[in-house]
Design a protein around this motif. Structure first.
Motif, PDB file in Angstrom:
ATOM      1  N   ASP A 229       1.022  -1.113  -0.343  1.00 29.75           N
ATOM      2  CA  ASP A 229       0.093   0.089  -0.492  1.00 29.75           C
ATOM      3  C   ASP A 229       1.407   1.277  -0.397  1.00 29.75           C
ATOM      4  O   ASP A 229       1.642   1.393   0.919  1.00 29.75           O
ATOM      5  CB  ASP A 229      -0.850  -0.227   0.959  1.00 29.75           C
ATOM      6  N   VAL A 230       0.943   1.716  -1.155  1.00 32.84           N
ATOM      7  CA  VAL A 230       2.020   2.597  -1.309  1.00 32.84           C
ATOM      8  C   VAL A 230       1.702   4.079  -1.838  1.00 32.84           C
ATOM      9  O   VAL A 230       0.497   3.876  -3.267  1.00 32.84           O
ATOM     10  CB  VAL A 230       3.538   2.272  -1.861  1.00 32.84           C
ATOM     11  N   THR A 231       2.024   5.254  -1.656  1.00 31.37           N
ATOM     12  CA  THR A 231       1.938   6.314  -2.381  1.00 31.37           C
ATOM     13  C   THR A 231       3.097   6.693  -3.221  1.00 31.37           C
ATOM     14  O   THR A 231       4.314   6.276  -2.703  1.00 31.37           O
ATOM     15  CB  THR A 231       1.457   7.639  -1.134  1.00 31.37           C
ATOM     16  N   LEU A 232       2.874   7.405  -4.767  1.00 34.95           N
ATOM     17  CA  LEU A 232       4.178   8.355  -4.614  1.00 34.95           C
ATOM     18  C   LEU A 232       4.132   9.759  -4.586  1.00 34.95           C
ATOM     19  O   LEU A 232       2.862  10.431  -4.851  1.00 34.95           O
ATOM     20  CB  LEU A 232       4.572   8.035  -6.451  1.00 34.95           C
ATOM     21  N   GLY A 233       4.793  10.240  -4.021  1.00 38.70           N
ATOM     22  CA  GLY A 233       5.202  11.635  -4.355  1.00 38.70           C
ATOM     23  C   GLY A 233       5.319  12.649  -3.085  1.00 38.70           C
ATOM     24  O   GLY A 233       5.463  11.795  -1.689  1.00 38.70           O
ATOM     25  N   PRO A 237       8.811  18.221  -5.485  1.00 40.97           N
ATOM     26  CA  PRO A 237       8.683  17.136  -6.728  1.00 40.97           C
ATOM     27  C   PRO A 237       9.276  15.973  -7.048  1.00 40.97           C
ATOM     28  O   PRO A 237       9.930  15.687  -6.584  1.00 40.97           O
ATOM     29  CB  PRO A 237       9.058  18.619  -8.091  1.00 40.97           C
ATOM     30  N   THR A 238       8.343  15.483  -7.988  1.00 41.19           N
ATOM     31  CA  THR A 238       8.937  14.280  -8.154  1.00 41.19           C
ATOM     32  C   THR A 238       8.723  14.222 -10.042  1.00 41.19           C
ATOM     33  O   THR A 238       8.207  14.350 -10.316  1.00 41.19           O
ATOM     34  CB  THR A 238       8.391  12.385  -8.047  1.00 41.19           C
ATOM     35  N   LEU A 239      10.168  13.835 -10.400  1.00 41.06           N
ATOM     36  CA  LEU A 239      10.231  14.249 -11.931  1.00 41.06           C
ATOM     37  C   LEU A 239      10.148  12.889 -12.693  1.00 41.06           C
ATOM     38  O   LEU A 239       8.995  12.666 -13.544  1.00 41.06           O
ATOM     39  CB  LEU A 239      11.849  14.094 -12.787  1.00 41.06           C
ATOM     40  N   SER A 240      10.451  11.330 -12.247  1.00 44.77           N
ATOM     41  CA  SER A 240       9.707  10.565 -12.972  1.00 44.77           C
ATOM     42  C   SER A 240       9.198   9.116 -11.811  1.00 44.77           C
ATOM     43  O   SER A 240      10.789   9.277 -10.240  1.00 44.77           O
ATOM     44  CB  SER A 240      10.961   9.736 -13.762  1.00 44.77           C
ATOM     45  N   LEU A 297      -2.252  11.766  -3.186  1.00 46.21           N
ATOM     46  CA  LEU A 297      -1.379  11.332  -4.173  1.00 46.21           C
ATOM     47  C   LEU A 297      -1.648  10.127  -4.041  1.00 46.21           C
ATOM     48  O   LEU A 297      -2.911   9.748  -4.490  1.00 46.21           O
ATOM     49  CB  LEU A 297       0.052  11.032  -3.253  1.00 46.21           C
ATOM     50  N   PRO A 298      -0.211   9.978  -6.262  1.00 47.27           N
ATOM     51  CA  PRO A 298      -0.958   8.796  -6.580  1.00 47.27           C
ATOM     52  C   PRO A 298      -0.987   7.070  -5.842  1.00 47.27           C
ATOM     53  O   PRO A 298       0.421   7.372  -4.496  1.00 47.27           O
ATOM     54  CB  PRO A 298      -0.246   8.609  -7.769  1.00 47.27           C
TER      55      PRO A 298
END
Length: 460
Positions: A229-233, A237-240, A297-298
């Motif tokens: 169970d994770v998010t990105l960001g 900023p996160t470029l990729s 977040l995603p």
């Protein structure tokens, strides 16, 4: 015929923006088989009967009975890097070459983030997180303090590497003295399991690049039905970014995502790969009263396929012990249990998905939300009242992923007597009061084998 079980092939993936092209691993460990074969590899995990390693074939499980010996390199090649000229990792080399105009006012920037779950044929799992980031301002020094939580009795953790590439081209590797391991709930011995591995990278200064990779491994079981169970960001900023899941081809997976496109699914030799990608993710601006990050977040939740009915049945089978209350009325029974054991705020998923035996709860004299609810549930049941036990998830962790049945999603429990919901946690909780962290959320009813909405109610 080689006595090697090839479980997975590691696919090198392209970043859609072409900022990061591929990831390459140096392999200096060596495995020798009984048939005279020699494998240069990177050993990831050693168990009682197997060794898991990355070879040119991909991720391979070697049975130890089929091996003569194995050698673990005293120093990985990365540990020999002294200057940026020595770097051979293509991801890091490309990150060093990226020009980042427009980000001068950010504390730091995540150039590349990858969170990956690998499930093996014996239901063992390897979760890894790699981040490459650049410090843009002096106030970004906190970017070099990394904390990763793990469950010490169920998982192992390894810092694969943590290195700083300075603006003048030096490569500085993590020192042992900069690593700490802290037990989060050490003051509650019956619930002492969750630990944090904390490390501080060297020379976190303006213009420097930070690159680290951490691996957490364990095994998916009924008592520990792990899901990712994770998010990105984050606040910068996160470029990729990428979330990846690799599993045996015949394993059924369930997943659910929010604020991110559906995964690209590929199938290879005996495996399947799911990949979610994001690019140019803006910073998360948090205020004191803002919505928790999992709602912004995603987010991706992935686990082995299951059914909520089966989950409930296994849970009911693990409700052990009886408690006969001295009180008679529902409110008196509630107050008796509330004062009988002291509440401790320890999320249930950090210990076990099933409550402790009633006798153990009584002997401990302390209980988390799940165990105290179990005690109250047993008291009402023995007193002859219609009662239900409801598993709940705190709002700050995001909504329950209904497509991914797993007890690992929940961190507490409530009890319902008739239409009244009870939260037997804090000794100060009034009868019929549920803490705001659970109000309005979806809870899993053990009696109904489905979800109910926890009512919202203001304190009178």
């Amino acid at each position: 015929m080689r006595k090697v079980l090839i479980i997975l092939l590691i696919f090198l993936s392209l970043c859609s923006t072409q900022r990061i092209k591929k990831e390459k691993l140096w392999r200096e460990d060596i495995i020798y088989t009984n048939e005279g074969e020699k494998y240069k590899c990177e050993i990831l995990e050693i168990t009682e009967d197997s060794i898991y390693a990355v070879t040119e074939l991909g991720l391979v499980a070697f049975f130890r009975k089929d091996l003569i010996s194995f050698d673990i390199a005293k120093k990985r090649r990365e540990g020999l890097w002294v200057t940026s000229e020595d770097i051979t990792d293509s991801l890091l080399k490309e990150a060093l070459a990226i020009d980042m105009p427009g980000y001068e006012q950010m504390a730091y920037v995540n150039i590349w983030t990858k969170k990956k779950l690998t499930i093996l044929t014996d239901s063992s799992y390897i979760y890894s997180i790699r981040i490459i980031r650049k410090v843009m301002l002096e106030k970004g020094r906190g970017a070099g303090t990394i904390i990763v939580n793990y469950r010490k009795n169920d998982e192992e953790i390894v810092i694969s590497f943590a290195r700083t590439v300075t603006d003048d081209g030096r490569v500085l590797h993590l020192r042992e003295a900069a690593i700490e391991d802290i037990s989060i709930y050490s003051q509650f011995p019956p619930y002492e399991n969750l630990h944090e591995r904390k490390f501080t990278m060297r020379e976190v200064r303006l213009g420097n690049i930070l690159d680290f990779n951490v691996i957490v491994s364990g095994k998916i079981t009924d008592e520990s039905p792990y899901i990712m169970d994770v998010t990105l960001g984050d606040s910068t900023p996160t470029l990729s970014g990428m979330i990846e899941v690799v599993a045996p081809r015949d394993f059924e997976l369930s997943w659910q995502q929010w604020r991110i496109e559906t995964p690209e699914i590929r199938r290879g030799y005996g495996i399947k790969i799911l990949q979610w990608r994001v690019d140019d993710l803006p910073p998360l601006m948090l205020e004191s009263d803002s919505v928790p990050p999992p709602y912004i977040l995603p987010r991706v939740v992935v686990g082995l396929a299951d059914g909520w009915g089966k989950v409930v049945r296994r849970f009911r089978e693990n409700l052990r012990g009886d408690y006969t209350p001295k009180a008679i009325s529902p409110q008196e029974i509630y107050e008796e249990v509330l004062s009988f054991v002291r509440f401790v705020e320890v999320p249930s998923f950090t210990i076990s998905s099933y409550p402790k035996n009633i006798k153990e709860i009584e002997n401990n004299c302390i209980a988390n939300s799940l165990d105290k609810a179990h005690l109250l549930y047993a008291a009402f049941r023995n007193a002859g009242y219609p009662v239900d036990l409801i598993l709940v998830r705190s709002k700050e962790r995001g909504v329950v992923a209904l497509n991914v049945p797993s007890l690992f999603q929940f961190d507490g429990a409530l009890v319902a007597v008739g239409e009244t919901f009870l939260d037997p946690s804090s000794e100060d909780n009034p009868y019929g009061w549920v803490r705001p962290k659970y109000q309005g959320t979806k809870g899993l009813s053990i009696k109904r084998k489905g979800f109910v909405t926890i009512p919202s109610k203001k304190m009178e």
